[in-house]
Design an enzyme around this catalytic site. Structure first.
Site, PDB file in Angstrom:
ATOM      1  N   TYR A 147      -8.031  -2.074  -3.932  1.00 42.84           N
ATOM      2  CA  TYR A 147      -7.181  -1.819  -5.105  1.00 42.84           C
ATOM      3  C   TYR A 147      -5.949  -2.724  -5.119  1.00 42.84           C
ATOM      4  O   TYR A 147      -5.290  -2.873  -6.141  1.00 42.84           O
ATOM      5  CB  TYR A 147      -6.779  -0.338  -5.178  1.00 42.84           C
ATOM      6  CG  TYR A 147      -5.582   0.067  -4.351  1.00 42.84           C
ATOM      7  CD1 TYR A 147      -4.309   0.153  -4.910  1.00 42.84           C
ATOM      8  CD2 TYR A 147      -5.716   0.377  -2.991  1.00 42.84           C
ATOM      9  CE1 TYR A 147      -3.215   0.534  -4.138  1.00 42.84           C
ATOM     10  CE2 TYR A 147      -4.640   0.762  -2.230  1.00 42.84           C
ATOM     11  CZ  TYR A 147      -3.377   0.843  -2.808  1.00 42.84           C
ATOM     12  OH  TYR A 147      -2.302   1.223  -2.050  1.00 42.84           O
ATOM     13  N   ASP A 190      10.313   4.206  -2.443  1.00 43.37           N
ATOM     14  CA  ASP A 190       8.941   3.780  -2.145  1.00 43.37           C
ATOM     15  C   ASP A 190       8.758   3.752  -0.633  1.00 43.37           C
ATOM     16  O   ASP A 190       9.403   2.970   0.066  1.00 43.37           O
ATOM     17  CB  ASP A 190       8.701   2.396  -2.743  1.00 43.37           C
ATOM     18  CG  ASP A 190       7.229   1.996  -2.733  1.00 43.37           C
ATOM     19  OD1 ASP A 190       6.447   2.645  -2.019  1.00 43.37           O
ATOM     20  OD2 ASP A 190       6.876   1.031  -3.439  1.00 43.37           O
ATOM     21  N   TRP A 236      -5.081  -1.201   4.802  1.00 46.71           N
ATOM     22  CA  TRP A 236      -5.567  -1.762   3.537  1.00 46.71           C
ATOM     23  C   TRP A 236      -6.765  -2.688   3.730  1.00 46.71           C
ATOM     24  O   TRP A 236      -7.094  -3.455   2.853  1.00 46.71           O
ATOM     25  CB  TRP A 236      -4.435  -2.529   2.836  1.00 46.71           C
ATOM     26  CG  TRP A 236      -3.447  -1.623   2.182  1.00 46.71           C
ATOM     27  CD1 TRP A 236      -3.483  -1.139   0.895  1.00 46.71           C
ATOM     28  CD2 TRP A 236      -2.277  -1.059   2.779  1.00 46.71           C
ATOM     29  NE1 TRP A 236      -2.406  -0.317   0.669  1.00 46.71           N
ATOM     30  CE2 TRP A 236      -1.637  -0.242   1.804  1.00 46.71           C
ATOM     31  CE3 TRP A 236      -1.696  -1.142   4.033  1.00 46.71           C
ATOM     32  CZ2 TRP A 236      -0.475   0.460   2.043  1.00 46.71           C
ATOM     33  CZ3 TRP A 236      -0.524  -0.438   4.281  1.00 46.71           C
ATOM     34  CH2 TRP A 236       0.077   0.345   3.286  1.00 46.71           C
ATOM     35  N   HIS A 279       0.069   0.743  -8.235  1.00 48.61           N
ATOM     36  CA  HIS A 279       0.903   1.084  -7.081  1.00 48.61           C
ATOM     37  C   HIS A 279       1.625   2.388  -7.415  1.00 48.61           C
ATOM     38  O   HIS A 279       1.963   2.642  -8.573  1.00 48.61           O
ATOM     39  CB  HIS A 279       1.893  -0.026  -6.768  1.00 48.61           C
ATOM     40  CG  HIS A 279       2.733   0.250  -5.556  1.00 48.61           C
ATOM     41  ND1 HIS A 279       2.195   0.694  -4.372  1.00 48.61           N
ATOM     42  CD2 HIS A 279       4.075   0.184  -5.366  1.00 48.61           C
ATOM     43  CE1 HIS A 279       3.169   0.868  -3.496  1.00 48.61           C
ATOM     44  NE2 HIS A 279       4.314   0.579  -4.071  1.00 48.61           N
ATOM     45  N   CYS A 338      -0.838   3.702  -0.852  1.00 47.76           N
ATOM     46  CA  CYS A 338       0.400   3.990  -1.584  1.00 47.76           C
ATOM     47  C   CYS A 338       0.497   5.425  -2.104  1.00 47.76           C
ATOM     48  O   CYS A 338       1.549   6.058  -2.003  1.00 47.76           O
ATOM     49  CB  CYS A 338       0.595   2.991  -2.715  1.00 47.76           C
ATOM     50  SG  CYS A 338      -0.678   3.021  -4.006  1.00 47.76           S
TER      51      CYS A 338
END
Length: 626
Positions: A538, A356, A238, A333, A274
């Site tokens: 993001y 998730d 990220w 997300h 994600c």
């Protein structure tokens, strides 16, 4: 009489494949679903005598045993037996027997070895007939993964492509994704993901015996799709730097990722974010026979300290103080929902379950999340397995802004507390349109029922009576000390503020917008406005500051004024990431000490330039690329 043996087996792959909705798998072995019968034709070395019968053995995993339900021994009978492994003779010619095999609807899923022998006075060794793969069965009413709607089964089990929604709440973008669960080797890779799990490595026999349970299997896959604990499939990144790998934005499907992981001897594939984790998990679970869809949540909370609020610390220019702010609110997300019964919780929690695979927080020491019942989230039952508080916060946390002073004191600043969990979206059944499923996760924001559920969730989580909507345990000053705070909403200021784009935000162009301020009172007011802007990922993590200026505005009674803002392309071009996002903030200091924070997320659009090649004619056409 000479001994008898099975000389050949016809697995009836086409017939069984159509009956079991598995004809798309390109595997050499038979693929069937549990709880439904499949047909075999056995060729024998001679006809069976009256007292002789064929005995079958099916087994899966190492140290297979009847006690663990990973091995079954059964013989041909004339009648169907109950919900166990069974074989029924359908037809017989001189040297062939057609047999219908049935498996229990709660059988362990995976790759099985089938053997046979003929019962007779002479001792015989089992003859291995070969392997077959047994999957979950959404078409079987007795299976925990049963899904009643054929349209939904076609979409959530058999559809090998889909749409993933990304962007920001006001500008949602659709991206196609190839799940590819029926492509070459994918089923084999999905089964190997289970075998690479630390649960399997620790105790293979026990792990395999638990694979009858969709709760167990989906939780294991949630951990294995990310690489954080277990050399899983995808490595997250990220920071906006993707050296030595592929940018998450460049993947268009799961197949290349799964092949790369498998052929690279289980080395995690670089890189994912994600939507990549969710796309890969959707492939794996659909492949194994569990109805699964991809869900996008806009303004998604990441609550690190389980207090059901996102606590953001800012300076006098509205800039996020990264050292103090452990919670965050991502622009969007993406996670998964899978459909199955919750035998552990009770029938009212059956249905869609949140899973998730993005590695955000540990669950029982492992980076995984779910399954969490969507119904439990909507009703505030955050104490139920698994990971209810984290998912509840993602869609329903309070967004609390604190102004951090140089003397290390803090002050609550008014900001929009209803912004978390907006436009929760998934692809429609049978089309590429977007369906808003926010109402499945929570009651309408600000409604009496929503407030009741929030208080219930706080009570369940902390076993304290919630007073108003804001009682919770939180960290003092973000410094890791725990104390109880009764947080009343910040006083609503006597002005309002909103950023408004004056032109569409196009990549390569200057940004032109205005901060619109309105005085809600009948008295004149002075407002000091500190403006800041930054390029962001993001996840809303700032990359580089591109705007820093102050203004003082006098607002007459009930007057509205606009502060024009221009950010030149040269100011942002060097620091813009592939996410193409900018966050603007305005900290407004009003007479009598009131404070208001106004924020705006901007996503820049790519531009197509079309030049006309005809003689004597030229022109340019501009349009956003989705």
């Amino acid at each position: 009489m000479a001994g008898i043996r099975v000389t050949e087996v016809d697995w009836q792959s086409l017939k069984n494949g159509v009956a079991h909705h598995t004809q798309e798998y390109p595997c050499p072995e038979l693929v069937v679903r549990r709880g439904h019968t499949f047909t075999l034709v056995l060729e024998l070395s001679r006809p069976l005598e009256d007292q002789e019968t064929i005995i079958f053995t099916v087994e899966t995993g190492p140290q297979a045993s009847k006690d663990r339900h990973t091995k079954a021994v059964f013989q041909i009978s004339e009648l169907e037996v109950g919900k166990t492994w069974a074989a029924v003779k359908e037809a017989e010619t001189e040297n062939t027997v057609t047999v219908s095999i049935s498996s229990p609807p709660n059988a362990v899923i995976g790759r099985y070895l089938m053997s046979t022998r003929v019962s007779s006075r002479r001792k015989q060794n089992d003859r291995k007939l070969g392997e077959f793969v047994l999957l979950f069965n959404p078409w079987c009413p007795e299976d925990d993964v049963f899904l009643a709607s054929e349209e939904e089964r076609q979409e959530y089990v058999l559809n090998d492509s889909g749409i993933i929604f990304r962007g920001v709440e006001k500008h949602i973008q659709a991206q196609g994704w190839n799940y590819g669960q029926f492509e070459e080797d994918i089923l084999n890779i999905c089964l190997s993901i289970l075998d690479r799990s630390p649960l399997y490595q620790d105790d293979p026999a026990i792990d395999v015996s638990c694979r009858h349970d969709p709760i167990y299997v989906t939780r294991a896959i949630s951990a294995m799709v990310n690489s954080n604990n277990d050399r899983g499939v995808v490595q997250g990144q990220w920071q906006g730097k993707y050296g030595g790998g592929t940018s998450p934005l460049h993947w268009r499907g799961s197949v290349a990722i799964l092949h790369k992981w498998f052929k690279g001897r289980f080395k995690p594939v670089k890189y994912g974010q994600c939507w990549v984790f969710a796309g890969v998990m959707c492939t794996v679970l659909r492949c194994l026979g569990i109805a699964t869809r991809v869900v996008s949540n806009f303004n998604s909370a990441h609550d690190t300290d389980r207090n059901l609020s996102v606590d953001k610390y800012v300076d006098s220019f509205g800039r996020t103080l990264e050292d103090l702010t452990e919670d965050s609110m991502w622009n969007f997300h993406v996670w998964n929902e899978s459909w199955f019964a919750r035998q552990d919780l009770g029938p009212s929690y059956n249905g869609w379950q949140v899973l998730d695979a993005t590695p955000q927080e540990e669950s029982e020491g492992v980076f995984r999340c779910g399954p969490a019942s969507v119904t439990a989230i909507r009703e505030g039952d955050v104490h139920l397995a698994h990971d209810g508080p984290f998912v509840f916060a993602e869609v329903n946390a309070d967004y609390v802004t604190w102004l951090w002073h140089e003397d290390e004191s803090r002050e609550r600043v008014y900001s929009d507390t209803k912004k978390i969990g907006r436009c929760i979206s998934t692809k429609a059944v049978g089309s590429d349109s977007r369906v808003d499923i926010t109402s499945f996760y929570k009651y309408p924001e600000g409604s009496r029922k929503e407030r009741q559920v929030y208080r219930k969730a706080v009570r369940k989580l902390f076993s304290v009576e919630a007073s108003g909507r804001r009682s919770r345990v939180r960290r003092a000053g973000g410094r890791g000390l725990w104390r109880e705070d009764l947080l009343e909403p910040a006083t609503k200021p006597s002005i309002t503020g909103k950023f408004k784009m004056l032109e569409p935000p196009m990549l390569g162009h200057d940004l032109r917008l205005a901060l619109c301020l309105a005085n809600l009172t009948s008295r004149a007011q002075r407002v000091r406005v500190n403006l800041s802007g930054a390029t962001i990922l993001y996840t809303r993590r700032p990359v580089a500051e591109i705007l820093h200026e102050s203004h003082t505005v006098r607002l007459g009674p009930e007057e509205e004024k606009k502060i024009p803002i221009t950010i030149a392309y040269s100011q942002y071009k060097e620091d813009l990431t592939e996410d193409k996002k900018i966050l603007l903030a305005a900290m407004c200091f009003v007479t009598k000490g009131e404070k208001l924070l106004v924020e705006k997320d901007i996503t820049l659009e790519d531009v197509i330039t079309i030049k006309c090649a005809q003689p004597g004619a030229s022109g340019e056409g501009l349009g956003p690329v989705q």
